[in-house]
Design a protein around this motif. Structure first.
Motif, PDB file in Angstrom:
ATOM      1  N   SER A   1       0.858  -1.185   0.000  1.00 22.28           N
ATOM      2  CA  SER A   1       0.000   0.000   0.000  1.00 22.28           C
ATOM      3  C   SER A   1       0.888   1.227   0.000  1.00 22.28           C
ATOM      4  O   SER A   1       1.940   1.248   0.657  1.00 22.28           O
ATOM      5  CB  SER A   1      -0.913  -0.013   1.230  1.00 22.28           C
ATOM      6  N   ASN A   2       0.486   2.255  -0.724  1.00 24.35           N
ATOM      7  CA  ASN A   2       1.281   3.478  -0.781  1.00 24.35           C
ATOM      8  C   ASN A   2       0.382   4.695  -0.704  1.00 24.35           C
ATOM      9  O   ASN A   2      -0.839   4.611  -0.878  1.00 24.35           O
ATOM     10  CB  ASN A   2       2.127   3.516  -2.059  1.00 24.35           C
ATOM     11  N   SER A   3       1.000   5.816  -0.421  1.00 23.88           N
ATOM     12  CA  SER A   3       0.312   7.096  -0.482  1.00 23.88           C
ATOM     13  C   SER A   3       0.532   7.668  -1.873  1.00 23.88           C
ATOM     14  O   SER A   3       1.138   7.047  -2.730  1.00 23.88           O
ATOM     15  CB  SER A   3       0.848   8.030   0.607  1.00 23.88           C
ATOM     16  N   GLY A   4       0.035   8.876  -2.080  1.00 19.70           N
ATOM     17  CA  GLY A   4       0.224   9.477  -3.389  1.00 19.70           C
ATOM     18  C   GLY A   4      -1.039  10.120  -3.905  1.00 19.70           C
ATOM     19  O   GLY A   4      -2.025  10.302  -3.167  1.00 19.70           O
TER      20      GLY A   4
ATOM     21  N   PRO B   1      -8.740   7.438  -9.508  1.00 17.82           N
ATOM     22  CA  PRO B   1     -10.185   7.243  -9.720  1.00 17.82           C
ATOM     23  C   PRO B   1     -10.557   5.762  -9.669  1.00 17.82           C
ATOM     24  O   PRO B   1      -9.804   4.898 -10.132  1.00 17.82           O
ATOM     25  CB  PRO B   1     -10.430   7.842 -11.115  1.00 17.82           C
ATOM     26  N   GLU B   2     -11.712   5.485  -9.097  1.00 17.52           N
ATOM     27  CA  GLU B   2     -12.156   4.096  -8.942  1.00 17.52           C
ATOM     28  C   GLU B   2     -12.311   3.397 -10.291  1.00 17.52           C
ATOM     29  O   GLU B   2     -12.015   2.209 -10.420  1.00 17.52           O
ATOM     30  CB  GLU B   2     -13.484   4.050  -8.179  1.00 17.52           C
ATOM     31  N   ASP B   3     -12.777   4.112 -11.313  1.00 17.81           N
ATOM     32  CA  ASP B   3     -12.991   3.477 -12.602  1.00 17.81           C
ATOM     33  C   ASP B   3     -11.686   3.197 -13.340  1.00 17.81           C
ATOM     34  O   ASP B   3     -11.664   2.435 -14.313  1.00 17.81           O
ATOM     35  CB  ASP B   3     -13.906   4.338 -13.485  1.00 17.81           C
ATOM     36  N   VAL B   4     -10.591   3.789 -12.888  1.00 18.73           N
ATOM     37  CA  VAL B   4      -9.298   3.564 -13.532  1.00 18.73           C
ATOM     38  C   VAL B   4      -8.603   2.336 -12.973  1.00 18.73           C
ATOM     39  O   VAL B   4      -7.810   1.685 -13.679  1.00 18.73           O
ATOM     40  CB  VAL B   4      -8.405   4.821 -13.372  1.00 18.73           C
ATOM     41  N   VAL B   5      -8.899   1.974 -11.724  1.00 15.04           N
ATOM     42  CA  VAL B   5      -8.176   0.895 -11.048  1.00 15.04           C
ATOM     43  C   VAL B   5      -8.218  -0.422 -11.818  1.00 15.04           C
ATOM     44  O   VAL B   5      -7.169  -1.051 -12.018  1.00 15.04           O
ATOM     45  CB  VAL B   5      -8.723   0.713  -9.613  1.00 15.04           C
TER      46      VAL B   5
ATOM     47  N   ALA C   1      -8.294   1.602  -4.675  1.00 14.50           N
ATOM     48  CA  ALA C   1      -7.828   2.974  -4.439  1.00 14.50           C
ATOM     49  C   ALA C   1      -8.006   3.329  -2.971  1.00 14.50           C
ATOM     50  O   ALA C   1      -9.060   3.065  -2.376  1.00 14.50           O
ATOM     51  CB  ALA C   1      -8.597   3.950  -5.324  1.00 14.50           C
ATOM     52  N   ASN C   2      -6.978   3.915  -2.369  1.00 14.58           N
ATOM     53  CA  ASN C   2      -7.062   4.347  -0.975  1.00 14.58           C
ATOM     54  C   ASN C   2      -7.824   5.659  -0.880  1.00 14.58           C
ATOM     55  O   ASN C   2      -7.664   6.544  -1.736  1.00 14.58           O
ATOM     56  CB  ASN C   2      -5.658   4.518  -0.383  1.00 14.58           C
ATOM     57  N   PRO C   3      -8.666   5.791   0.133  1.00 14.87           N
ATOM     58  CA  PRO C   3      -9.461   7.035   0.244  1.00 14.87           C
ATOM     59  C   PRO C   3      -8.591   8.285   0.348  1.00 14.87           C
ATOM     60  O   PRO C   3      -8.931   9.330  -0.203  1.00 14.87           O
ATOM     61  CB  PRO C   3     -10.281   6.813   1.518  1.00 14.87           C
ATOM     62  N   GLU C   4      -7.453   8.171   1.046  1.00  8.16           N
ATOM     63  CA  GLU C   4      -6.600   9.351   1.213  1.00  8.16           C
ATOM     64  C   GLU C   4      -5.614   9.546   0.064  1.00  8.16           C
ATOM     65  O   GLU C   4      -4.836  10.492   0.052  1.00  8.16           O
ATOM     66  CB  GLU C   4      -5.812   9.233   2.522  1.00  8.16           C
TER      67      GLU C   4
END
Length: 404
Positions: free
Chosen positions: A323-326, A330-334, A377-380
């Motif tokens: 898991s990473n930050s950054g 977008p959810e549809d891109v994942v 996708a991480n929420p933050e």
């Protein structure tokens, strides 16, 4: 042999008609023969029984006397009259059997004609879906795989065959479309560095001063390295798509630790901190490919991050998770990130940007090992990639986890 060759040249409908008709004719012939034998035996036994139990008139008669009463059983009979009775009975039985055989033969001929007609009609209805499948397959082209049979028929084997063929066409269409996209993207990715190399050579060497030659040389070396990485990625993707050639027990926790150590300097340069929670985990597979899998996930997590960001590496029972930050993804891109040459953001042609093959190689290696890879996708901001290997792994309670 000639008859068999001639029969083999007939269509399936004609062959099935002949087969069904022959079976029905043979069955009818056996039925006529059985009825004939049963009637013949029944007539013979009945006639014999009647002649032996019924006495004809007495053997002698007195002229002028009144007709005698019916004799009782056991009185003598006239042998000539008995023989005549038997002959007439046998002739009558023969006539009955002859008429029975003649009528049965005519009925059998009519039955054969009707059977062949019904067999021809029935095989036509049975084979109609096969004809539809054949016609659809012939009209399909390499550039147009959108046709479907869509057979409207009651449930059955042929309905299942048609539905399976439609599903197969759908999968083939998806594979062909993916292949076309892959080839187009690969051509684009290979064409871009070549164009940049040509432009750099033309512009930089137009007035070849030592400084320009040095810059062109550095630029060409970087582009050549990127092209080499792209070709290596394509070869690795092609190799993993064919599956594993050998399997062995691999300590995935050790592979993950070694890979994290190798990428630690890159993380420090980009000011990204790395946190590890690694427990013993052994999986069956190829150690080299598994190292590529871990490297690609960690490398993406470090590269597509932000200064002061973090990367968390977890190896637990049957799971590898990074898991990473950054930036927000977008959810549809994942879901599309696992496709070749797909990126979360548009290509910028920046140094070290990569070809967009990292996660597609991860997916291919995971599939070769029977593992399932997912991303969310991480929420933050950032992304979490998880690889779940088949089976379960029991950590050694006496071996502590590796953290850092």
């Amino acid at each position: 042999m000639k008859r068999l060759a001639a029969l083999s040249r007939l269509g399936e409908r004609a062959r099935l008609t002949l087969l069904y008709g022959a079976l029905l004719i043979v069955s009818g012939t056996l039925l006529v023969g059985l009825v004939y034998v049963l009637v013949q035996q029944g007539l013979s036994s009945t006639i014999s029984e009647v002649i032996s139990t019924k006495n004809p008139v007495p053997a002698t008669k007195h002229p002028g006397s009144s007709p005698p009463p019916t004799p009782a059983a056991g009185l003598p009979v006239d042998p000539n009259l008995l023989r005549v009775s038997r002959t007439m009975s046998q002739e009558a039985a023969g006539a009955v059997l002859h008429r029975l055989l003649t009528g049965s033969s005519l009925a059998l001929v009519l039955f054969a004609v009707v059977s062949l007609a019904l067999a021809w009609w029935m095989t036509g209805r049975v084979l109609r879906p096969v004809g539809v499948i054949t016609t659809t397959a012939r009209h399909l082209a390499h550039d147009d795989l959108g046709g479907r049979i869509a057979l409207e028929a009651p449930p059955g084997e042929l309905k299942q065959l048609a539905d399976t063929f439609d599903e197969l066409l759908g999968r083939i269409e998806q594979l062909v479309s993916a292949q076309k996209r892959f080839v187009a993207n690969a051509a684009h990715e290979l064409r871009t560095p070549l164009a940049v190399q040509r432009a750099a050579a033309q512009i930089g060497l137009a007035d070849p001063t030592p400084e320009k030659v040095a810059r062109v040389r550095s630029k060409l070396m970087a582009l050549s390295k990127d092209g080499e990485h792209l070709i290596d990625g394509l070869l690795l993707l092609s190799a993993t798509d064919r599956g594993l050639e050998r399997r062995e027990a691999v300590a995935l926790d050790e592979v993950a630790s070694e890979t994290a150590d190798e990428l630690a300097s890159q993380a420090r340069e980009l000011k990204v901190s790395m946190v590890r929670d690694i427990h013993p985990l052994r999986v069956e597979g190829d150690a080299v490919l598994l190292k590529h899998l871990v490297h690609n996930i960690l490398n993406n997590a470090i590269r597509y991050n932000e200064p002061g960001g973090r990367v968390a590496l977890v190896v637990a029972a049957g799971i590898l998770e990074v898991s990473n930050s950054g930036p927000r993804v977008p959810e549809d891109v994942v879901p599309r990130l696992f496709e070749p040459f797909r990126r979360a953001h548009e290509r910028t042609s920046a140094p070290g940007e990569g070809a967009g093959l990292g996660l597609s190689i991860v997916k291919s290696i995971a599939a070769a090992h029977g593992a399932k890879v997912t991303a969310r996708a991480n929420p933050e901001g950032g992304l979490t990639v998880q690889v779940r290997f088949p089976g379960r792994s029991t950590p050694d309670p006496h071996e502590p986890a590796v953290t850092g």
